[in-house]
Design an enzyme around this catalytic site. Structure first.
Site, PDB file in Angstrom:
ATOM      1  N   HIS A 194       2.843 -10.012  -9.847  1.00 33.87           N
ATOM      2  CA  HIS A 194       4.279 -10.307  -9.818  1.00 33.87           C
ATOM      3  C   HIS A 194       5.024  -9.250  -9.010  1.00 33.87           C
ATOM      4  O   HIS A 194       5.921  -9.561  -8.232  1.00 33.87           O
ATOM      5  CB  HIS A 194       4.830 -10.361 -11.244  1.00 33.87           C
ATOM      6  CG  HIS A 194       6.301 -10.592 -11.300  1.00 33.87           C
ATOM      7  ND1 HIS A 194       7.209  -9.563 -11.442  1.00 33.87           N
ATOM      8  CD2 HIS A 194       7.038 -11.724 -11.206  1.00 33.87           C
ATOM      9  CE1 HIS A 194       8.437 -10.066 -11.447  1.00 33.87           C
ATOM     10  NE2 HIS A 194       8.367 -11.356 -11.305  1.00 33.87           N
ATOM     11  N   SER A 195       4.650  -8.007  -9.206  1.00 32.70           N
ATOM     12  CA  SER A 195       5.222  -6.889  -8.459  1.00 32.70           C
ATOM     13  C   SER A 195       4.258  -5.724  -8.593  1.00 32.70           C
ATOM     14  O   SER A 195       3.186  -5.845  -9.191  1.00 32.70           O
ATOM     15  CB  SER A 195       6.598  -6.502  -9.027  1.00 32.70           C
ATOM     16  OG  SER A 195       6.452  -5.913 -10.314  1.00 32.70           O
ATOM     17  N   SER A 234      18.848  -7.535  -9.440  1.00 38.18           N
ATOM     18  CA  SER A 234      17.656  -7.582 -10.294  1.00 38.18           C
ATOM     19  C   SER A 234      17.739  -8.535 -11.482  1.00 38.18           C
ATOM     20  O   SER A 234      16.770  -9.212 -11.795  1.00 38.18           O
ATOM     21  CB  SER A 234      17.321  -6.171 -10.802  1.00 38.18           C
ATOM     22  OG  SER A 234      16.800  -5.380  -9.766  1.00 38.18           O
ATOM     23  N   GLU A 281       0.830  -1.203   0.000  1.00 39.16           N
ATOM     24  CA  GLU A 281       0.000   0.000   0.000  1.00 39.16           C
ATOM     25  C   GLU A 281       0.865   1.253   0.000  1.00 39.16           C
ATOM     26  O   GLU A 281       0.497   2.267  -0.607  1.00 39.16           O
ATOM     27  CB  GLU A 281      -0.921  -0.003   1.224  1.00 39.16           C
ATOM     28  CG  GLU A 281      -2.005  -1.074   1.184  1.00 39.16           C
ATOM     29  CD  GLU A 281      -2.909  -0.933  -0.030  1.00 39.16           C
ATOM     30  OE1 GLU A 281      -3.239   0.215  -0.408  1.00 39.16           O
ATOM     31  OE2 GLU A 281      -3.279  -1.976  -0.617  1.00 39.16           O
TER      32      GLU A 281
END
Length: 434
Positions: A320-321, A191, A106
């Site tokens: 996923h993200s 990443s 959030e």
């Protein structure tokens, strides 16, 4: 497309290495051809046959589990003999991770942090962390915050990293959720997909050479298993007999690509078999199955220097993200069904309740408590300054290289020329000379 593999001895192979038992296979046999065993140097064992058959698959690999979806143990012999404190530690970490995910997700939606990835539906992998030794080295992908949580990474440390503030160990130079901890033997996450897998094989080989009685645990998703680095890492680990455990979270989707579009074979575990690696498939939503399998895998890795591949079958409940909208490639009903019928947190809670180790009141009380603690840490991390701007250039090399010095001078001139565009007040050591 037809793939052909020709496996032959080198012409330089001296004939004197062929013993009588071996050369027997190159002579004519009076037995039926289909009964004649053969041992070529390129395979472990085979036999001749007069039937032509292309092999596409073998029997499906079974999925090991301890509990059913109601938290009932199927075979008492498989139930781990753990203490109440040990079981509650895992359960509380799963709840903490769940609430931490909710708050930080959030926060990203409100623009307070730049990026986030949740662990919804996959929390049972914390059982794998419980099955390791604290000195075992971890190479994570990005959905392993629960491993760090179990090892003692604090809520403050999670918040500092996601906010990239002055107490962030990465000095603000990593995206959120790219955690790392030297004291907890958790290599910093990067990443690029699958880069950690061959690194894990190399690190395991180093542990073996050093004589350390520890192993490496490497986490990744089934999408990363489609990368070339996965295959290179498994082959290296198998041939060099590295004490490494490959833990694949097969959650059904690599970002937006469902598993059935990624591969046609029997999941990921079957690939380990092809490389000669001990492989197993486990119910990734069953925390005790994951725990048992990890303990057994660690024993193989440490005591026998054998790599192991664990394929944990689970389901990614979340997007996923925060950069992904999963409603574009799967239905809301599908996600809700998994949440309702195969929730790893609910399954463990029922197991605890069956033992009278937990109840609804305790559950509500702990959730209220940990939510307050997370929000307190959240508020504290948000108020801290950003790392010093000079940290952009520190630690890149042992000594600043000419190009680093040039870049630093350019930034200094830009700040002097456009001071209103660089709010230095939010950085630690405001006004520090570049």
């Amino acid at each position: 497309m037809i793939f052909a593999c020709r496996n032959v001895w080198s012409r330089k192979t001296p004939l004197n290495i062929l013993n009588r038992k071996t050369t027997r296979f190159w002579q004519f046999s009076t037995k039926a051809v289909k009964e004649e065993k053969v041992k070529f140097p390129g395979v472990t064992e085979s036999y001749f046959t007069d039937k032509m058959q292309f092999i596409q698959s073998v029997n499906p690999i079974p999925t090991y589990r301890v509990m059913d979806r109601q938290g009932k143990v199927l075979d008492p012999a498989q139930e781990p003999q753990v203490s109440k404190e040990f079981a509650l530690k895992i359960y509380k970490d799963m709840i903490t991770l769940n609430i931490l995910d909710l708050i930080l997700y959030e926060a990203q939606r409100q623009g307070r942090i730049s990026f986030y990835m949740t662990n919804y539906g996959e929390e049972a992998y914390i059982g794998s962390s419980a099955g390791l030794d604290s000195q075992d080295v971890i190479f994570g992908q990005y959905r392993e915050a629960g491993v760090l949580l179990y090892r003692g990474f604090t809520i403050d440390e999670f918040m500092n990293q996601c906010y990239s503030n002055e107490k962030d160990y990465g000095k603000g130079r990593q995206m959120p959720v790219h955690y790392g901890s030297k004291k907890l033997n958790f290599q910093t996450i990067s990443s690029p997909l699958a880069t950690q897998i061959p690194q894990a094989s190399g690190a395991a080989y180093a542990l073996k050479r050093a004589g350390n009685k520890n192993c490496v645990m490497c986490y990744f998703g089934e999408g990363a298993a489609s990368e070339g680095d996965f295959h290179a890492a498994l082959n290296l680990a198998a041939t060099m007999q590295c004490p490494v455990i490959f833990f694949c979270r097969n959650n059904g989707f690599a970002i937006s690509t469902p598993a059935f579009e990624q591969y046609k074979g029997d999941g990921v575990a079957s690939r380990g078999i092809g490389y000669g690696i001990n492989s197993i498939r486990v119910d990734g939503n069953d925390v005790w199955a994951v725990y048992n399998v990890t303990k057994a895998a660690r024993q193989l890795a440490v005591e026998e220097n054998r790599p192991v591949l664990i394929e944990a079958m689970t389901y990614r409940i979340s997007h996923h993200s925060t950069s992904d909208d999963s409603s574009a490639y799967r239905s809301k009903e599908e996600v809700e069904n998994w949440m309702r019928f195969d929730n790893p947190i609910v399954r463990l809670r029922r197991w605890l309740e069956n033992k009278n180790w937990w109840n609804e009141q305790e559950d509500k009380s702990y959730r209220t408590f940990i939510r307050k603690e997370i929000l307190k840490s959240f508020s504290k991390a948000e108020k801290l300054q950003k790392p010093s701007i000079t940290d952009l250039f520190n630690d890149v090399y042992d000594r600043p290289t000419p190009n680093i010095i040039i870049q630093r001078e350019k930034l200094k001139k830009l700040i002097e020329k456009y001071p209103n565009n660089y709010p230095l007040k939010i950085f630690k050591n405001e006004g520090e000379d570049l």
